[in-house]
Scaffold this active site. Structure first.
Site, PDB file in Angstrom:
ATOM      1  N   GLY A 239      44.658   7.354   5.354  1.00 23.06           N
ATOM      2  CA  GLY A 239      44.362   6.270   4.344  1.00 23.06           C
ATOM      3  C   GLY A 239      44.263   5.214   4.999  1.00 23.06           C
ATOM      4  N   GLU A 272      48.262  11.342   9.682  1.00 22.44           N
ATOM      5  CA  GLU A 272      46.977  12.065   9.725  1.00 22.44           C
ATOM      6  C   GLU A 272      45.867  11.084   9.740  1.00 22.44           C
ATOM      7  OE1 GLU A 272      48.594  15.909   7.135  1.00 22.44           O
ATOM      8  OE2 GLU A 272      47.362  14.497   6.151  1.00 22.44           O
ATOM      9  N   PRO A 273      45.822  10.038  10.480  1.00 21.15           N
ATOM     10  CA  PRO A 273      44.571   9.052  10.512  1.00 21.15           C
ATOM     11  C   PRO A 273      43.257   9.549  10.919  1.00 21.15           C
ATOM     12  CG  PRO A 273      45.715   8.891  12.528  1.00 21.15           C
ATOM     13  CD  PRO A 273      46.368   9.963  11.914  1.00 21.15           C
ATOM     14  N   ARG A 275      39.813   7.676   9.621  1.00 23.58           N
ATOM     15  CA  ARG A 275      38.805   6.817   9.856  1.00 23.58           C
ATOM     16  C   ARG A 275      39.484   5.746  10.710  1.00 23.58           C
ATOM     17  NH1 ARG A 275      36.419   5.363   5.095  1.00 23.58           N
ATOM     18  NH2 ARG A 275      37.794   6.491   3.511  1.00 23.58           N
ATOM     19  N   ARG A 311      27.591   7.724   2.648  1.00 22.94           N
ATOM     20  CA  ARG A 311      28.523   6.840   1.861  1.00 22.94           C
ATOM     21  C   ARG A 311      28.171   5.455   1.036  1.00 22.94           C
ATOM     22  NH1 ARG A 311      31.816   4.038   4.048  1.00 22.94           N
ATOM     23  NH2 ARG A 311      33.842   4.899   3.002  1.00 22.94           N
ATOM     24  N   CYS A 341      13.795  11.530  -1.411  1.00 18.03           N
ATOM     25  CA  CYS A 341      13.269  11.268  -2.504  1.00 18.03           C
ATOM     26  C   CYS A 341      14.290  11.097  -3.661  1.00 18.03           C
ATOM     27  CB  CYS A 341      12.191  12.429  -2.986  1.00 18.03           C
ATOM     28  SG  CYS A 341      11.095  12.589  -1.916  1.00 18.03           S
ATOM     29  N   GLU A 342      14.960   9.938  -3.779  1.00 14.50           N
ATOM     30  CA  GLU A 342      16.265   9.637  -4.639  1.00 14.50           C
ATOM     31  C   GLU A 342      16.511   8.173  -4.659  1.00 14.50           C
ATOM     32  OE1 GLU A 342      18.807  11.693  -5.944  1.00 14.50           O
ATOM     33  OE2 GLU A 342      18.281  13.607  -5.092  1.00 14.50           O
ATOM     34  N   TYR A 370      33.083   9.759   8.444  1.00 14.97           N
ATOM     35  CA  TYR A 370      32.485  10.433   7.404  1.00 14.97           C
ATOM     36  C   TYR A 370      31.009  10.095   7.507  1.00 14.97           C
ATOM     37  CZ  TYR A 370      37.453  10.522   6.337  1.00 14.97           C
ATOM     38  OH  TYR A 370      38.835  10.782   6.201  1.00 14.97           O
TER      39      TYR A 370
HETATM   40  N1  LLP Z   1      45.118  13.647   5.294  1.00 15.49           N
HETATM   41  C1  LLP Z   1      44.553  14.107   4.292  1.00 15.49           C
HETATM   42  C2  LLP Z   1      45.350  15.187   3.438  1.00 15.49           C
HETATM   43  C3  LLP Z   1      43.264  13.570   3.579  1.00 15.49           C
HETATM   44  O1  LLP Z   1      42.925  14.360   2.277  1.00 15.49           O
HETATM   45  C4  LLP Z   1      42.552  12.829   4.434  1.00 15.49           C
HETATM   46  C5  LLP Z   1      41.254  12.244   4.002  1.00 15.49           C
HETATM   47  C6  LLP Z   1      43.015  12.191   5.518  1.00 15.49           C
HETATM   48  C7  LLP Z   1      44.432  12.661   6.016  1.00 15.49           C
HETATM   49  C8  LLP Z   1      42.565  10.935   6.562  1.00 15.49           C
HETATM   50  O2  LLP Z   1      42.280   9.890   5.649  1.00 15.49           O
HETATM   51  P1  LLP Z   1      41.608   8.747   6.390  1.00 15.49           P
HETATM   52  O3  LLP Z   1      42.591   8.303   7.571  1.00 15.49           O
HETATM   53  O4  LLP Z   1      40.418   8.979   7.084  1.00 15.49           O
HETATM   54  O5  LLP Z   1      41.468   7.654   5.464  1.00 15.49           O
HETATM   55  N2  LLP Z   1      34.719  10.693   2.601  1.00 15.49           N
HETATM   56  C9  LLP Z   1      35.366   9.509   2.309  1.00 15.49           C
HETATM   57  C10 LLP Z   1      36.653   9.511   2.772  1.00 15.49           C
HETATM   58  C11 LLP Z   1      37.553  10.994   2.163  1.00 15.49           C
HETATM   59  C12 LLP Z   1      38.981  11.231   2.681  1.00 15.49           C
HETATM   60  C13 LLP Z   1      39.512  12.636   2.379  1.00 15.49           C
HETATM   61  N3  LLP Z   1      40.924  12.766   2.950  1.00 15.49           N
HETATM   62  C14 LLP Z   1      34.699   8.585   2.703  1.00 15.49           C
HETATM   63  O6  LLP Z   1      33.494   8.569   3.530  1.00 15.49           O
HETATM   64  O7  LLP Z   1      35.235   7.281   2.874  1.00 15.49           O
END
Ligand code: LLP
Length: 411
Positions: A239, A272-273, A275, A311, A341-342, A370
């Site tokens: 997150g 769990e990083p 992004r 995105r 085509c969208e 992503y």
């Molecule tokens: N842990 C869990 C349980 C998750 O569901 C996620 C992301 C992460 C870790 C990693 O999160 P991050 O550090 O990347 O924020 N497709 C969307 C993002 C969806 C994230 C889903 N879960 C986008 O393009 O922004």
């Protein structure tokens, strides 16, 4: 940062580490994703350092970028992996990870996936269903495994400051288990003799705009587990946000860790990083196919689309777009759109950009998370290639798909 120590201009040319991006794409063609391993590893070390006071273990969230070259580099740097499917576990293992370096999350794990994960000796299940616990217990018995570690995923019922599609910790979400269910499971843990309930997990959303909801979720979590001294591991999920706009400020990581440190003392901490490790290490390069002037507007029609990068279409996400060669010519306002085509196939709306011509190339920035991971074959578009840059070396880590690939699975 959007432009950063790896992706920046030198003498009006956009470069990635020491390499000229124009020279790379002359060989690979476009559209193509390009990643800096150096930047990924810098991000990893920055996060490690920021969370050092918590002695946090970083598990890279494979869903954000499944490139084996990136997984391998992170593995070599000491990262573990957060996987949400047997497919992602497979990728992590292919990259050389051992089972005990993998955590397995997911709101809908199949029994086959559970058995697979157990057979690979993964270190933690993040469990989100009561029935799933029974499946894990049974699969462990079948495999002759005495103990499987489970972190129950708490749905803390807090509203994260992010796009609604990326918020997972509110009461209406399908994710996690509410406090009452977790209490009940822990009270009846003897029903799962092969499960060791010594962890707890939260993930309230992605690209979190501030820390308030996380802190309130952590407080709820700590209150919940207080009576259960067996819970020694807290997984805080992912997150952490990145800047997508040139002028975007993101919350201070040090402040966040400082606030968490006293609360979490004595626990084993896992993160769990996704992004925050890979987003600003990657770009998507596209070529302008047409400059279309119509109804008082200028459209740069490029050879990348919502199929290669969804995105903007899916979340209204903003990605900065810059030319590979800086010009000091006229600035105009343009829409950057793809060939799909969208009407949603718009990568950038009403942007201030230099006046460019057909054949000029653009980089969509902060595309390492992503981007390719969510690419599709919509409109029968072969998915793009991926290039990895490691210092002065670069290579195609995944080739562009061919038309043959488009029919490969037809029977
Ligand atoms: N842990 C869990 C349980 C998750 O569901 C996620 C992301 C992460 C870790 C990693 O999160 P991050 O550090 O990347 O924020 N497709 C969307 C993002 C969806 C994230 C889903 N879960 C986008 O393009 O922004």
């Amino acid at each position: 940062m959007v432009l950063n120590s790896s992706i920046r201009y030198v003498d009006d040319s956009l470069i990635i580490d020491e390499l000229n991006i124009t020279a790379i794409v002359e060989e690979t063609g476009t559209p193509v994703y390009i990643y800096s391993l150096k930047r990924v590893l810098e991000n990893y070390r920055r996060l490690r350092l920021a969370f050092a006071r918590l002695r946090a273990h970083l598990h890279f969230s494979v869903k954000s970028n499944g490139s084996l070259a990136i997984l391998r580099a992170l593995k070599d740097a000491g990262a573990g992996f957060d996987c949400v499917s047997a497919g992602e576990i497979h990728l992590a293992l292919e990259a050389g990870a051992r089972g005990e370096e993998i955590v397995f999350a997911g709101v809908g794990k199949t029994r086959a996936e559970i058995a697979y994960a157990i057979s690979k000796g993964i270190s933690w299940f993040n469990a989100e269903n009561v029935l799933e616990l029974r499946y894990i217990n049974e699969a462990a018995a079948e495999a002759g495994v005495d103990t499987v570690r489970v972190a129950l995923r708490l749905n803390p019922q807090v509203t994260a400051n992010t796009h609604p599609y990326m918020a997972t910790g509110h009461g209406a979400a399908k994710f996690g288990l509410t406090e009452d269910v977790i209490r009940e499971v822990l009270a009846r843990q003897d029903e799962y003799p092969r499960i060791d309930f010594s962890g707890i997990h939260i993930h309230i959303g992605s690209q979190l705009g501030d820390n308030a909801a996380t802190l309130s979720a952590v407080d709820k979590l700590l209150r919940l587990i207080r009576p259960w001294s067996q819970i020694r591991m807290i997984n805080l999920g992912g997150g952490l946000p990145v800047a997508y706009r040139f002028d975007e400020a993101i919350p201070s990581l040090d402040e966040f860790v400082g606030t968490l440190a006293s609360r979490l003392r004595g626990y084993e901490i896992l993160l769990e990083p996704g992004r925050s490790l890979v987003a600003d290490a990657g770009i998507l390069v596209a070529e302008i196919l047409y400059v279309k002037r119509q109804a008082g507007q200028i459209f740069y029609i490029v050879d990348a689309s919502m199929a290669e990068m969804i995105r903007p279409a899916l979340y209204g996400a903003h990605h900065e777009i810059v030319p590979l060669r800086k010009t000091d010519g006229e600035m105009i306002r343009a829409h950057v759109v793809g060939p799909v085509c969208e009407s949603a196939d718009v990568l950038a709306r009403d942007r201030r950009l230099p006046l460019l011509r057909e054949g000029d190339k653009l980089a969509l920035l902060t595309a390492g998370a992503y981007g390719m991971a969510m690419a599709s074959n919509y409109n029968a578009r072969p998915r793009p290639g991926e290039v990895v840059v490691d210092g002065e070396r670069w290579w195609i880590s995944r080739r562009r798909e061919t038309y043959g690939d488009l029919v490969r699975y037809e029977t």
